[in-house]
Design a protein around this motif. Structure first.
Motif, PDB file in Angstrom:
ATOM      1  N   HIS A 180       0.932  -1.268  -0.105  1.00 62.30           N
ATOM      2  CA  HIS A 180      -0.134   0.075   0.015  1.00 62.30           C
ATOM      3  C   HIS A 180       0.857   1.221   0.021  1.00 62.30           C
ATOM      4  N   PRO A 181       0.645   2.172  -0.687  1.00 62.35           N
ATOM      5  CA  PRO A 181       1.255   3.418  -0.845  1.00 62.35           C
ATOM      6  C   PRO A 181       1.471   4.307   0.462  1.00 62.35           C
ATOM      7  N   ASP A 182       2.342   4.907   0.427  1.00 53.38           N
ATOM      8  CA  ASP A 182       2.666   5.925   1.695  1.00 53.38           C
ATOM      9  C   ASP A 182       2.108   7.265   1.117  1.00 53.38           C
ATOM     10  N   VAL A 223     -11.092   7.282   1.449  1.00 50.86           N
ATOM     11  CA  VAL A 223     -10.563   6.154   0.435  1.00 50.86           C
ATOM     12  C   VAL A 223     -11.605   5.036   1.131  1.00 50.86           C
ATOM     13  N   PHE A 224     -12.070   4.243   0.130  1.00 48.89           N
ATOM     14  CA  PHE A 224     -12.867   2.849   0.296  1.00 48.89           C
ATOM     15  C   PHE A 224     -12.098   1.925  -0.400  1.00 48.89           C
ATOM     16  N   VAL A 225     -11.793   0.998   0.313  1.00 46.56           N
ATOM     17  CA  VAL A 225     -10.900  -0.304  -0.202  1.00 46.56           C
ATOM     18  C   VAL A 225     -11.704  -1.638  -0.170  1.00 46.56           C
ATOM     19  N   TYR A 226     -12.054  -2.287  -1.144  1.00 48.04           N
ATOM     20  CA  TYR A 226     -12.761  -3.887  -1.017  1.00 48.04           C
ATOM     21  C   TYR A 226     -11.606  -4.499  -1.359  1.00 48.04           C
ATOM     22  N   VAL A 227     -11.359  -5.689  -0.788  1.00 48.87           N
ATOM     23  CA  VAL A 227     -10.659  -6.929  -1.370  1.00 48.87           C
ATOM     24  C   VAL A 227     -11.272  -7.955  -1.928  1.00 48.87           C
ATOM     25  N   LYS A 228     -11.090  -8.152  -2.994  1.00 48.72           N
ATOM     26  CA  LYS A 228     -11.776  -9.402  -3.683  1.00 48.72           C
ATOM     27  C   LYS A 228     -11.174 -10.623  -3.320  1.00 48.72           C
ATOM     28  N   LYS A 229      -9.760 -10.621  -3.262  1.00 49.19           N
ATOM     29  CA  LYS A 229      -9.085 -11.804  -2.795  1.00 49.19           C
ATOM     30  C   LYS A 229      -7.762 -11.455  -2.525  1.00 49.19           C
ATOM     31  N   GLY A 230      -7.078 -12.160  -1.678  1.00 48.83           N
ATOM     32  CA  GLY A 230      -5.872 -12.051  -1.060  1.00 48.83           C
ATOM     33  C   GLY A 230      -5.639 -11.288   0.148  1.00 48.83           C
ATOM     34  N   ASN A 231      -4.604 -10.313   0.331  1.00 48.79           N
ATOM     35  CA  ASN A 231      -4.596  -9.622   1.662  1.00 48.79           C
ATOM     36  C   ASN A 231      -4.023  -8.167   1.145  1.00 48.79           C
ATOM     37  N   ILE A 232      -4.243  -7.319   1.933  1.00 50.10           N
ATOM     38  CA  ILE A 232      -3.918  -5.825   2.167  1.00 50.10           C
ATOM     39  C   ILE A 232      -3.728  -5.576   3.531  1.00 50.10           C
ATOM     40  N   GLN A 233      -2.411  -4.887   3.824  1.00 50.29           N
ATOM     41  CA  GLN A 233      -2.313  -4.263   5.123  1.00 50.29           C
ATOM     42  C   GLN A 233      -1.949  -2.805   4.813  1.00 50.29           C
ATOM     43  N   VAL A 234      -2.859  -2.211   5.700  1.00 45.76           N
ATOM     44  CA  VAL A 234      -2.735  -0.844   5.781  1.00 45.76           C
ATOM     45  C   VAL A 234      -2.526  -0.188   6.966  1.00 45.76           C
ATOM     46  N   ILE A 235      -1.644   0.909   7.343  1.00 45.23           N
ATOM     47  CA  ILE A 235      -1.499   1.732   8.676  1.00 45.23           C
ATOM     48  C   ILE A 235      -2.128   2.906   8.694  1.00 45.23           C
ATOM     49  N   GLU A 236      -2.993   3.276   9.328  1.00 45.41           N
ATOM     50  CA  GLU A 236      -3.600   4.730   9.347  1.00 45.41           C
ATOM     51  C   GLU A 236      -3.359   5.210  10.790  1.00 45.41           C
ATOM     52  N   GLY A 237      -2.641   6.324  10.679  1.00 46.38           N
ATOM     53  CA  GLY A 237      -2.585   7.077  11.917  1.00 46.38           C
ATOM     54  C   GLY A 237      -1.927   6.324  12.950  1.00 46.38           C
ATOM     55  N   GLY A 238      -1.184   5.272  12.579  1.00 43.87           N
ATOM     56  CA  GLY A 238      -0.450   4.359  13.836  1.00 43.87           C
ATOM     57  C   GLY A 238      -1.317   3.202  14.034  1.00 43.87           C
ATOM     58  N   THR A 239      -2.633   3.036  13.360  1.00 48.06           N
ATOM     59  CA  THR A 239      -3.326   1.749  13.613  1.00 48.06           C
ATOM     60  C   THR A 239      -3.464   0.836  12.471  1.00 48.06           C
ATOM     61  N   ASN A 281      -6.957  13.288   5.317  1.00 47.79           N
ATOM     62  CA  ASN A 281      -6.161  14.102   6.175  1.00 47.79           C
ATOM     63  C   ASN A 281      -5.709  13.336   7.270  1.00 47.79           C
ATOM     64  N   VAL A 282      -5.668  12.048   7.079  1.00 46.59           N
ATOM     65  CA  VAL A 282      -4.881  11.216   8.302  1.00 46.59           C
ATOM     66  C   VAL A 282      -4.036  10.320   7.345  1.00 46.59           C
ATOM     67  N   PRO A 283      -2.628  10.328   7.603  1.00 48.27           N
ATOM     68  CA  PRO A 283      -1.745   9.359   6.794  1.00 48.27           C
ATOM     69  C   PRO A 283      -1.790   8.191   6.794  1.00 48.27           C
ATOM     70  N   HIS A 284      -1.770   7.389   5.808  1.00 44.11           N
ATOM     71  CA  HIS A 284      -1.855   5.988   5.693  1.00 44.11           C
ATOM     72  C   HIS A 284      -0.690   5.350   4.795  1.00 44.11           C
ATOM     73  N   TRP A 285      -0.064   4.192   5.247  1.00 42.43           N
ATOM     74  CA  TRP A 285       0.817   3.604   4.411  1.00 42.43           C
ATOM     75  C   TRP A 285       0.748   1.981   4.558  1.00 42.43           C
ATOM     76  N   GLY A 286       1.555   1.354   3.866  1.00 39.83           N
ATOM     77  CA  GLY A 286       1.756  -0.088   4.330  1.00 39.83           C
ATOM     78  C   GLY A 286       3.182  -0.510   4.616  1.00 39.83           C
ATOM     79  N   THR A 287       3.406  -1.538   5.256  1.00 39.12           N
ATOM     80  CA  THR A 287       4.936  -1.927   5.460  1.00 39.12           C
ATOM     81  C   THR A 287       5.005  -3.340   4.969  1.00 39.12           C
ATOM     82  N   SER A 288       3.767  -3.992   4.615  1.00 42.30           N
ATOM     83  CA  SER A 288       3.920  -5.489   4.240  1.00 42.30           C
ATOM     84  C   SER A 288       3.662  -5.322   2.691  1.00 42.30           C
TER      85      SER A 288
END
Length: 290
Positions: A29-31, A39-55, A70-77
């Protein structure tokens, strides 16, 4: 929790809708910090990891997530190989001030009266959830994605309308879970009690005795869950009955006032105007009568 809300009278304003996949699991997931875009995200198959504001959030097949503007989000995996997903980027007309000033939309059963204040509220969308019918949801998202690519002259308006309906469907699915809580069941019983009352408002003692609970607790819970006091809610139900009587029967205001347990016609008219915004006479002059 960074929840996404929409004003009841405002559509989500679409910026982009898309369909993505990662066959090899080489991306994540982009930083980013999107100041005005939800943003709305729906996963059809597989896995997505997102960190939003530390959560951290993990979304698997058949699940969705809303990310607030206006809340930073990113992925580390990295995405798992074969991950496929849909996304919707949208603006809203909410700012911190309008969110504070508007109450949350009440999903509890109301009277049949649609009051102007109903539209001056906000709808809090479920942050994350499972889709009960993935096949249907994926067809909806596929259609939205196709319409986003179309040259239709009213494309922005059409997309906003269809996306709002899609979000409301998600909200309604979440309500089925919310109604299972103890608090929701108690409030539901209270509303059933008020609705079944033939005439006149129930007293605090009658309500307490019927439900076998302390009235102060019931009153506080009812306001917290519905955004209205017990008195206000019962007044609306009585005025709903009054309007039906005045529209369909050969009765005058005094007779309706008496039938519904008001102390006098003047008090009835005052409550009527408080609920509807106009006097009984004015209301009837603006509507059709049988």
């Amino acid at each position: 929790m960074n929840e996404v809300s929409l004003l009841s009278y405002s559509l989500p304003l679409i910026r982009e809708i898309g369909h993505m996949w990662d066959d090899d699991g080489t991306s994540g997931h982009p930083d980013r910090h999107m100041e005005t875009i939800n943003v709305f995200v729906y996963v059809k198959k597989g896995n997505i990891q997102v960190i939003e504001g530390g959560t951290e959030y993990k979304i698997t097949g058949g699940e969705y997530l809303f990310l607030r503007k206006n809340v930073p989000h990113w992925g580390t995996s990295l995405y798992s190989p074969g991950t496929e997903w849909y996304y919707i980027h949208f603006h809203d007309s909410l700012n911190d001030m309008s969110l504070e000033e508007s109450p949350e939309f009440s999903h509890y059963q109301q009277s049949s009266l649609i009051l102007e204040e109903t539209y001056h509220s906000h709808l809090k969308l479920p942050k994350q959830g499972n889709i009960l019918n993935p096949e249907y949801t994926e067809l909806q998202l596929k259609k939205l994605n196709e319409d986003f690519m179309s040259p239709h002259p009213l494309r922005p308006l059409y997309l906003s309308l269809m996306t709002y309906q899609f979000f409301i469907d998600l909200y309604m699915n979440r309500l089925k879970e919310m109604k299972k809580t103890k608090q929701s069941r108690i409030v539901g019983k209270m509303i059933e009690l008020f609705s079944s009352s033939a005439s006149a408002k129930l007293t605090s003692k009658e309500i307490s005795d019927e439900l076998g609970m302390n009235y102060a607790y019931l009153s506080t819970l009812f306001r917290k869950e519905t955004g209205k006091s017990i008195t206000q809610f019962q007044d609306e139900l009585l005025i709903e009955k009054a309007i039906k009587m005045l529209k369909k029967e050969s009765v005058n205001i005094s007779e309706v006032s008496h039938a519904l347990g008001f102390s006098n016609p003047f008090y009835f008219s005052r409550v009527f105007k408080k609920v509807t915004g106009v006097s009984p006479t004015t209301y009837l002059s603006q509507t059709y009568r049988s």
